[in-house]
Write an enzyme that holds these catalytic residues in place. Structure first.
Site, mmCIF file in Angstrom:
data_model
loop_
_atom_site.group_PDB
_atom_site.id
_atom_site.type_symbol
_atom_site.label_atom_id
_atom_site.label_comp_id
_atom_site.label_asym_id
_atom_site.label_seq_id
_atom_site.Cartn_x
_atom_site.Cartn_y
_atom_site.Cartn_z
ATOM 1 N N LYS A 52 0.849 -1.203 0.000
ATOM 2 C CA LYS A 52 0.000 0.000 0.000
ATOM 3 C C LYS A 52 0.883 1.253 0.000
ATOM 4 O O LYS A 52 0.640 2.206 -0.741
ATOM 5 C CB LYS A 52 -0.936 -0.016 1.216
ATOM 6 C CG LYS A 52 -2.046 -1.050 1.089
ATOM 7 C CD LYS A 52 -2.798 -1.285 2.395
ATOM 8 C CE LYS A 52 -3.791 -2.440 2.254
ATOM 9 N NZ LYS A 52 -4.459 -2.798 3.512
ATOM 10 N N GLN A 96 -4.428 -1.778 9.755
ATOM 11 C CA GLN A 96 -4.318 -3.070 9.083
ATOM 12 C C GLN A 96 -4.924 -4.180 9.952
ATOM 13 O O GLN A 96 -4.578 -4.332 11.114
ATOM 14 C CB GLN A 96 -2.835 -3.367 8.780
ATOM 15 C CG GLN A 96 -2.616 -4.625 7.970
ATOM 16 C CD GLN A 96 -3.236 -4.565 6.571
ATOM 17 O OE1 GLN A 96 -3.155 -3.559 5.880
ATOM 18 N NE2 GLN A 96 -3.877 -5.647 6.158
ATOM 19 N N ASP A 119 -10.907 2.805 4.433
ATOM 20 C CA ASP A 119 -11.208 1.377 4.287
ATOM 21 C C ASP A 119 -12.722 1.142 4.240
ATOM 22 O O ASP A 119 -13.171 0.054 3.917
ATOM 23 C CB ASP A 119 -10.613 0.579 5.467
ATOM 24 C CG ASP A 119 -9.294 -0.089 5.094
ATOM 25 O OD1 ASP A 119 -9.061 -0.306 3.886
ATOM 26 O OD2 ASP A 119 -8.506 -0.395 6.004
#
Ligand code: NAD
Length: 293
Positions: A52, A96, A119
């Site tokens: 990422k 994460q 997200d």
């Protein structure tokens, strides 16, 4: 059979984003900024975060990484998120997943400011998705929609079967495919571990999204000729022929299903790359909102 190549589609999205980000950076006087939080040092999570960050750099997005030990108390992780929430120069925040067992993911996700939740996991963004309002859409389902769009896959009136009902993939995927939009307008069957006669249901599908985390689960006997097959699964399987000691396997038995399907995504090189392209897209959107562009 046509390969739905995530590398090609993601590259096209990233090229376009790069140009848009250059212009928007000039207007704002600073680049977009994505802050990632990594708890512990799980191998797969390390790889995802590194990828990422690398892709942020390729498109002109600034990134920063907050690393916390896997023993970090929940309240310290919450404090770290609040600090990023309060920083006007941070546009997007991602934590994460998965988190260590002593931390409740729900408690963490709900602390992220919804306008920085790139997200798309926060209850506010999940609710907006349900209500067809503008908000952040989870990166994997959004990436799949972008892939369908890139390859001009007809979805209107089609029967889509989604295998797996997780909050981050299966459930939002089923909502997106059923929306009155393009891509969208499918009749959707959301299936899971308690579904009866799954092979029969799959054989009726024009589009199958396999997101259950069981390598090679979907076989050619479960697929109608010409169907569109989207493989979300990524499982590390022991492989002594690889330097790393493992290879990545999808939920679809590619060798057999590719003989029957009309379109199919590979693993690796399919949905994973689209997930990152979608995350960058969300970060750019957050930046535009934050800088009033
Ligand atoms: P999860 O474990 O949260 O959910 C799995 C779902 O599959 C559950 O809803 C369960 O009911 C269903 N399921 C399990 N066994 C089943 C069976 N035999 N028949 C039907 N349904 C069954 O998983 P997740 O987080 O949604 O991830 C699924 C897979 O996708 C994993 O391999 C994960 O690594 C991968 N993934 C990939 C990306 C990407 O970017 N490509 C992103 C997220 C997840």
């Amino acid at each position: 059979m046509i390969l739905l190549d995530g590398k090609i589609a993601a590259s096209a999205i990233k090229e376009k984003l790069k140009t848009q980000i250059t212009q928007a950076t000039e207007k704002a006087g600073r680049p977009p900024h994505l802050a990632a939080i990594l708890v512990g040092n799980d191998g797969a999570s390390e790889t995802y975060v590194a990828s990422k960050i690398k892709n942020c750099a390729l498109t002109g997005i600034k990134s920063s990484l907050v690393r916390l030990a896997d023993t970090v108390p929940e309240y310290e992780l919450i404090e770290a998120i609040k600090k990023l929430n309060a920083d006007d120069h941070v546009d997007g925040i991602l934590v994460q997943l998965p988190l260590p067992a002593h931390i409740k993911e729900e408690n963490i996700i709900s602390v992220i400011a919804p306008h920085k939740d790139v997200d798309g996991f926060h209850p506010v963004n999940a609710g907006k998705l349900m209500l067809d309002q503008k908000g952040f859409i989870p990166a994997t389902p959004l990436g799949i929609m972008l892939l369908l769009q890139h390859y001009h896959i007809e979805t209107s009136g089609k029967h889509a079967v989604v295998i797996g009902r997780s909050n981050i993939v299966g459930r939002p995927m089923s909502v997106l495919l059923s929306r009155n939009n393009n891509p969208g307008n499918c009749t959707v069957t959301l299936t899971h571990s308690r579904t009866k006669n799954l092979p029969d249901i799959c054989r009726q599908a024009d589009i199958i999204v396999a997101a259950l985390g069981k390598p090679g689960f979907l076989t050619s006997q479960m697929v109608k000729a010409g169907a569109v097959i989207i493989d979300v699964g990524i499982t590390r399987v022991k492989d002594e022929t690889k330097l790393s000691g493992y290879s990545l396997k999808g939920d679809v038995d590619f060798a057999s299903v590719s003989q029957t399907a009309g379109y199919i995504t590979p693993v690796p090189g399919g949905v994973g790359l689209m997930t990152i392209a979608a995350l960058l897209t969300n970060t750019y959107e957050a930046f535009l909102n934050n800088t009033h562009q």
